[in-house]
Design an enzyme around this catalytic site. Structure first.
Site, short mmCIF file in Angstrom:
data_model
loop_
_atom_site.label_atom_id
_atom_site.label_comp_id
_atom_site.label_asym_id
_atom_site.label_seq_id
_atom_site.Cartn_x
_atom_site.Cartn_y
_atom_site.Cartn_z
N TYR A 92 -50.08 9.11 -28.83
CA TYR A 92 -49.81 8.59 -29.99
C TYR A 92 -50.43 7.21 -30.46
O TYR A 92 -50.58 6.46 -29.75
CB TYR A 92 -48.29 8.32 -30.04
CG TYR A 92 -47.73 7.86 -31.41
CD1 TYR A 92 -47.31 8.89 -32.42
CD2 TYR A 92 -47.77 6.62 -31.98
CE1 TYR A 92 -47.14 8.60 -33.58
CE2 TYR A 92 -47.39 6.27 -33.29
CZ TYR A 92 -46.77 7.30 -34.24
OH TYR A 92 -46.43 7.01 -35.51
N SER A 188 -47.56 12.41 -23.26
CA SER A 188 -46.81 11.72 -24.47
C SER A 188 -46.91 12.64 -25.62
O SER A 188 -46.87 13.91 -25.50
CB SER A 188 -47.26 10.22 -24.62
OG SER A 188 -46.34 9.57 -25.33
N GLN A 189 -47.65 12.12 -26.80
CA GLN A 189 -47.91 12.96 -27.73
C GLN A 189 -48.91 14.22 -27.31
O GLN A 189 -48.90 15.25 -27.87
CB GLN A 189 -48.64 12.23 -28.97
CG GLN A 189 -48.94 13.09 -30.14
CD GLN A 189 -49.69 12.50 -31.18
OE1 GLN A 189 -48.93 11.66 -32.11
NE2 GLN A 189 -50.85 12.01 -31.20
N ASP A 275 -38.34 5.76 -18.67
CA ASP A 275 -39.16 6.11 -19.78
C ASP A 275 -38.41 5.98 -20.93
O ASP A 275 -37.82 7.14 -21.32
CB ASP A 275 -40.00 7.32 -19.68
CG ASP A 275 -41.01 7.44 -20.82
OD1 ASP A 275 -41.09 6.85 -21.65
OD2 ASP A 275 -41.86 8.73 -20.79
N HIS A 304 -43.13 4.69 -19.15
CA HIS A 304 -43.86 5.81 -19.82
C HIS A 304 -45.07 6.15 -19.35
O HIS A 304 -45.83 7.12 -19.77
CB HIS A 304 -43.73 5.35 -21.67
CG HIS A 304 -44.56 6.34 -22.21
ND1 HIS A 304 -43.96 7.59 -22.44
CD2 HIS A 304 -45.43 6.54 -23.19
CE1 HIS A 304 -44.77 8.40 -23.21
NE2 HIS A 304 -45.45 7.65 -23.80
#
Lengths: 330, 330, 330, 330, 330, 330
Positions: A92, A188-189, A275, A304
């Site tokens: 992101y 993540s994204q 996370d 994260h």
């Protein structure tokens, strides 16, 4: 950071309670059909870099609604014969940056297509792809989670998920690539897109790697963490208390849990118990829906950035087992 | 909060060193011409509220490129005869919200047009106006300062400033309004728009009120504060180190200092010496360029909420002197 | 912000487990009797403001022990005939500020009495009323929750709650007011006072509006949040570990839950599930004790600013139904 | 982040005012002599990784006082003929991590020796080298700036700087390496070591790359920033107010400014004007002392991650010009 | 923490530019006269503690306007013959706590009178003395700096400074005490009171110890730090923008700089260059006004806890030189 | 601070679920034997201080592996006959500081031996003892929890616990001391050492005082708090994900719970329910294992400074009951 989500044994059996929205499959089928109908041929231009061991191409392919999407293609210099290919999606806020940012998969012997993220690239790594959509530009919390949130049709992630599916289709057709050995990957994204793309075009994907994937079990995530980007949703609903039902009805179309259900390829996921950006219950909610062979790396103490190079190594080993025929005995 | 900008005596003589970009006046003349060419008639619909003393209309007028912009019009209930009118612009991140949010100017006897802010309204007060532009959607830091920043043509504030100018033109033509008694008003981003609109359509504006205006002396502001939204620019340049010159060349077109130079109406500004969001040197830089009668309220101890109801009272008194013929002796 | 209090279904049935202190009713009866015995006539002085649509009076009435308390009275300009009246109390730390701060209820057609808060007004909106009490000035954590906490007799909130009850009695007797149509209103500390006043002088109050009320279920609140002002109690007990029992015995006299039990008028409350300042379990604890018709607005995503203009609109509609005879069918 | 150090024009001419401590050259000559006297032959063991394009060796060489130091050696797979070599040092708190962490220089065609940092590797990337002045002083969560600070003889950075010089000497003698084409490189602490090593063994180093180097102009740095690790010194002096003179007398031996003076190789440095970890005045103080050809990249908007991939690309291009004979015309 | 005030050489010559308010000496003369006129005999009660080496008395003496003030008196057990006495004042927010909190001066052979701070003791160490004043209870920012700030007559520090002067007068008359060997001492607010008492009753005080004294050069302090308690003044002025002149006119009466001018006894002060709570320029401003022999300890790296036990040791040594006849040669 | 650990009733019955590691008793027996075998005679040097009521000695005794450890010995001046003795250990990060720092136990009539903490004293109070497993490992800004964590043999706390046991043995043999009346005492890390020493040399200890002890139930603590120093472990495991099992296997040897089991002397512990540094469940886990008479003070509202002077007073009273024969009836 203290533990904040369910205890690990409960995580292992956790399932999301949010059903897929009605018409979910049709929504995506229609969206992909439109993107394919508007597709134009991919363009590749070799670029000069100081990397003697890697050949880099500046790629433009067509994503959602035929809109142009940028990518980098890094290939081991001097490679001959069809190569397995990794299609990578970005976390992101970042864009595709520079070719030197993307060395892992080429060093492991893969062609490596790194898709730029439309509209992103203003936060931590530059981008080159506009989010060229006029219909989805309603009021939103700065960021992307609520861009166009008034309808699934106009939501930002409709466009981005479609770009990701199209990136896979594009990669499979690149010259010098062995289309049967394609792995999607990202964190993540990027992990969300890795699963989403594999769910949207499952026949194109031979393996899935998704580190700490975002956008899983969204309705729960927003109640257990105050971290961004999920917090964007809370911020939006604070300004728009009358739009909560509509907002979640839209977001359900982009909950990775529902696309995970359509993934049949072998998959490797990771999660980190501390996370707060992508809470572990969401990752397990997606993991539990995968229908192919699957593995999950649990990093008990990480946040994260869960796993870092440990996970990169695992990911290459996983891909090697499934795409390169290595280590099958392990 | 300690003082962080120049000492007050130096502020009082401070001037920006950034010249207006070449073609600045043409840029805006062309932009406004296009907006006017695409304009459609304003639409007003009375809405029901629990406010017995105020009549409220839901307004749709056309702004940049003829795009529809929402507004509220609050009028003292039962008013007869032409009313002076206040055109208000909103701070960064908020939208027009609800009619009960806007009571000050109607309570003071004005018609009150509150312009919604395109694309905003996701952060602290809901909005209803999309930023319907496909060309300016390049990668940006979440927020609005870098949306479309690669060119003045595509930058977000080109569209928003034009909306503001068009709001003034629209207000002047509303039924029951005395077009010769129009005041622009707002705080922070709203203060920037209040000055900008008065600079873009100076013949339409009889008085300007701008509390702690944003977007003044941008090149300096980004080096002396780490507060948002100015920090969005820094964040963008961190991800895009190769685009600094282009970024500032674009932003110069939206530096309020250059539009302040074109304001001839009497103006009341405010600044707060501990305001890191809109640093006082910027406010004084704009103030020093105003060519009409002008006053500035300096709140020595305030932050960005500088003055609050003290300034609201000052603003009404200032407007009364210039538009209602009150207190001229004071 | 993640959810931090009980899940919503449990909140809806939650009740406080702290009983009212012995002699609670006598304590308050005696306190009010003394205040009434010392009462002096209210004083009203019209003040000049730039608000043409509102007539403002500077009010001095007598509160606790006959001490003078300031207020603003805002009345729709030119109103004739008896008006319904809203008596408003202010949130923690603020004072009555300026007349332009209080426009909502006059715009809706009410006389509007805004009570200043003794000793407060140093934090975010100026005040004009001293807390003129020598007996209750023992050591305390800065703030008001522990001022005079060694005994219910000397505690700050004994004085303030009494002021609030006296404000209601004063409002009911103002000229031009219809005493049968009186609504108490306020947010946070103002919400606490709105309920408290209605519980202290229940026959004077026709409707109660209390947004995110403070001071509810105090013993639980201090264990589930680290936000101020509740944290003042924790801070005090850290310096005074030997005074915990005495401190809570005092505070029990000012727990709004026990006064809510005496409210018979229709009431509208609000709570926000992410409000750590006034946790939702406390609001529901008070709500569950109300004996008249009641409604509660639950803002699932908001913090302590729960509802904002959405709730203001709800409040006016609620008051209109109960005091103006509007919308009974809704 | 606002600018906090000198304005850029003043930075460009800034020089440190702290003289090198007496006996500085002798101190280092003696230290290096002892290390060389205690040296043992380097050990290389090939390790298996999933990187098909890179051959990795686990390296053990001897550093300070003959103590064993770990490193990774990454070489382009299948390379023949002598390769130029990059010797990389790591930022504060991290260790050598895993082979997949170090792909840049091999991808550019270099042998790449990554030196582990003694005692570090407990904070963000694991390490394998104890700070073997202690039996049990293996990698741990840090502070290192004040370890052994009571004397230059015992200070941690005496050992670490010596390790770095020995890494260069070791690299130059590796099989398959062209010792005349050796570049030192690193960021932050790694940048400090890159300069320090080039100053300690100047005849071995053909080029120096140092991104945002740490440990420059230490006496000034601790007065202008509150960021760690420099803040460790302040924290130490707060507990040990009587040891300030001794502490700085020790630290002067490890101020990179004094070693920069001995660097004759072409050097590329970077600094970021918003970098509070390694303030720009320190970087310029070191830069101004370099005696060979030199360049400095100034990132005006960055913090301590100054330049990122932009600088990586610059670094490869710089090294190519000086070691590979490329781009001399540029 | 970076340095934030003037450089040390400039500090050493810094003088406040704020003149003493008109009538300053009369104000204090009148105040002290009234306190003395209302004085009652001191009361001492021996209390049981687990300290075998110290005899403790619970003391009640009369301070401002004859109001009762608590104190502890700790005396070396079994002491015979007249003792030198230290009168100690406490830092902001704390009360006299427990006898075991105060061991330093008795261990050094002094009688030790520790004055409780009226109204304080709710924040970090319990107190037992109310601030029993009804006239000074106007609206204030929580805390004590703005309590009663509308006039010097009603301001909190008028009462507290008077208590301190009366504590000295009381101490001098205690049985078993040698009144000619009295030292005032304290840190932060306690340091301010130590100087203030010595300025109010200069003939009673033989030595002054003031660590990091508060309340010095107030008008400057509020512009250079955002730390509490000075920030209370800023917060108050934000809510009361119309009362700035009045507020500072009041505070000038309690600026320690003006009382320092009347101190003739030998004095030891300390300051810390990173102390944002009591900025060093203020301490030097007070120091420069002292008219007797004086010393200042400068802690270059400390914050508000400047010096800690190093300063305690210095303070005892200083007092020994001046009161016990030790170390005169040093 | 909200409550964050188990509710008080559950705390009272909580027991750790982590078993003592195999060979635990042997590990410690062997370690102590080695320390005793290497022991050298204690050295005492009287030092001059400004404390007339206390005689201070600078002490050097031998701890782990015969290494020299510093301490202060404070004795009531002029004491005759054998004195009871308190052996005090210091909290994390601090050293023995100065003699004036340690007045409590001498004021209560005890000889008072304050052990310096090897390697610590760089954070908040200076130290004088190196962690002499390293020539240059003198006091430094920490972390210590993971120093040498790869094996129990090399772990920092093996050395420090042994020092503590040896401090007790040393104290018992000092001239003028009554070895049968020895109390160990300390807070936080000092509390951990107080229990640990009493568990290692139980026949030497007549009473134990441990305020908010650290290092209890380590495996649970790291999952429920994000405070330092426990967070050091999490940070280490994030960089070293492959070493979690080994890390905890080492730390188990230093979990105070296992040494508490061997304590037979009367013990007084304290815990604070809002203490995130040393969570209450850990304290109760240790408390539940104590086999002698025991008491625990629970501070419901405190954080890690739990109890402060209240607990100091309790501690002296507790010691007096057990060592001085006082208050047995209480």
């Amino acid at each position: 950071m203290a533990l904040f989500d369910l205890p690990l044994p409960e995580l292992r059996t956790y399932r999301s309670t949010t059903p897929a929205p009605e018409g979910f499959d049709d929504f995506w089928a229609r969206t992909l059909d439109e993107a394919r109908a508007a597709a134009k041929p991919v363009e590749l231009t070799e670029v000069t870099t100081p990397l003697r061991g890697v050949t880099t191409y500046d790629v433009t392919f067509t994503g959602f609604a035929g809109q142009p999407i940028k990518a980098w293609l890094n290939v081991p210099a001097g490679a001959t014969g069809p190569l397995p290919i990794a299609v990578e999606f970005i976390g992101y806020g970042g864009g595709r940056g520079l070719p030197v940012d993307w060395l892992l998969w080429a060093a492991a012997g893969y062609a490596h297509l790194v898709m730029d993220t439309r509209g992103q690239g203003g936060n931590w790594r530059g981008g080159d792809t506009p989010d060229a959509d006029a219909d989805g530009a309603g009021p939103s919390t700065p960021g992307f989670l609520t861009r166009g949130v008034r309808s699934p049709e106009t939501h930002y992630y409709r466009r981005l998920f479609t770009d990701a599916a199209r990136a896979v289709e594009t990669a499979a057709e690149l010259p010098g690539v062995d289309a049967t050995r394609l792995v999607t990957t990202g964190k993540s994204q990027g992990g969300a897109l890795s699963i989403a793309a594999a769910g949207l075009v499952p026949d194109r994907v031979a393996a899935v790697v998704a580190g700490v994937p975002f956008l899983c079990d969204i309705r729960r995530a927003v109640t257990i963490t105050d971290s961004y980007p999920f917090q964007e949703i809370v911020q939006f609903l604070r300004a728009n208390a009358d739009r909560a039902a509509q907002t979640f009805a839209t977001l359900d179309h982009f909950d990775v849990v529902h696309l995970a259900r359509r993934v049949t390829a072998p998959a490797l996921l990771s999660t980190a118990l501390m996370d707060t950006v992508c809470p572990p219950s969401g990752v397990f909610a997606a993991y539990s829906e995968l229908t192919g062979p699957k593995e999950i790396e649990v990093y008990e103490w990480d946040g994260h950035d869960g796993g870092k190079a440990f996970f990169d190594t695992k990911a290459l080993e996983f891909a090697a087992r499934h795409l390169l025929g290595e280590g099958r005995g392990a």
